[in-house]
Design an enzyme around this catalytic site. Structure first.
Site, PDB file in Angstrom:
ATOM      1  N   VAL A  43      78.217 157.722  30.746  1.00  0.00           N
ATOM      2  CA  VAL A  43      78.816 158.158  32.006  1.00  0.00           C
ATOM      3  C   VAL A  43      78.674 156.915  32.890  1.00  0.00           C
ATOM      4  CG1 VAL A  43      78.706 159.762  33.942  1.00  0.00           C
ATOM      5  CG2 VAL A  43      78.127 160.557  31.634  1.00  0.00           C
ATOM      6  N   PRO A  44      79.723 156.086  32.908  1.00  0.00           N
ATOM      7  CA  PRO A  44      79.592 154.705  33.366  1.00  0.00           C
ATOM      8  C   PRO A  44      79.464 154.503  34.880  1.00  0.00           C
ATOM      9  CG  PRO A  44      81.848 155.141  32.763  1.00  0.00           C
ATOM     10  CD  PRO A  44      81.074 156.382  32.423  1.00  0.00           C
ATOM     11  N   CYS A  45      78.353 154.951  35.413  1.00  0.00           N
ATOM     12  CA  CYS A  45      78.105 154.750  36.842  1.00  0.00           C
ATOM     13  C   CYS A  45      77.962 153.263  37.175  1.00  0.00           C
ATOM     14  CB  CYS A  45      76.879 155.547  37.288  1.00  0.00           C
ATOM     15  SG  CYS A  45      75.406 155.268  36.323  1.00  0.00           S
ATOM     16  N   HIS A  46      77.712 152.443  36.162  1.00  0.00           N
ATOM     17  CA  HIS A  46      77.615 150.999  36.383  1.00  0.00           C
ATOM     18  C   HIS A  46      78.964 150.397  36.795  1.00  0.00           C
ATOM     19  CE1 HIS A  46      78.673 151.552  32.123  1.00  0.00           C
ATOM     20  NE2 HIS A  46      79.377 150.443  32.270  1.00  0.00           N
TER      21      HIS A  46
END
Length: 163
Positions: free
Chosen positions: A132-135
């Site tokens: 879950v690419p919060c980056h």
């Protein structure tokens, strides 16, 4: 829905960005996080899932890590949070690799354009790093902003994705 009366497996493994804590049940990932302190991370996890039976399985955690970081597998995810958080996390999943977006654009995407701060809070509460690419979320001014697992890890992941 809060998980109850199930067996959740968890373990520690290496990743290209440092050691990870990973947890799953029925082949669904429910947590993937980077950490500084193994005991602290374990305690947080145990606190979160007091109604479940927890089993440590580092061998399987290593297999998951290899599938995710070496083979690019995307296992099924179990996202536990509020409806608002889930909307934010689902919007994060739609961000293509090697690209970024802003908190404001995520707020617009989920139909809550004035909820930029709440979006930031939801992004920070994401339980499944990397997948879950919060980056991939940055500030409107183009700076990286914060990252729950440290800016160094965020920069390494973004650099890795740009290769």
């Amino acid at each position: 829905m809060h998980l109850k009366n199930i067996v959740i497996n968890y373990g520690f493994a290496a990743s290209p960005f440092g050691e990870i804590f990973i947890a799953w049940f029925d082949d669904k990932l429910c947590q993937l996080s980077f950490f500084d302190n193994k005991e602290y991370e374990t305690d947080l996890f145990i606190e979160k899932y007091t109604d479940c039976k927890l089993q440590e399985n580092n061998r399987k955690a290593t297999e998951y890590a290899k599938l995710i970081f070496e083979k690019g597998a995307k296992p099924e995810l179990y996202l536990e949070g509020t409806e608002f958080q889930k909307k934010v996390w689902e919007a994060l999943i739609e961000i293509p690799a090697n690209s970024t977006t802003t908190y404001a654009l995520i707020a617009e995407k989920i139909g809550k354009p004035k909820a930029v701060r709440a979006v930031g809070t939801a992004v920070g509460a994401n339980p499944i790093a990397y997948l879950v690419p919060c980056h991939r979320v940055i500030r409107t001014d183009g700076t990286l902003g914060g990252y729950r697992w440290g800016l160094d890890v965020k920069m390494k992941i973004l650099e890795f994705e740009s290769l």
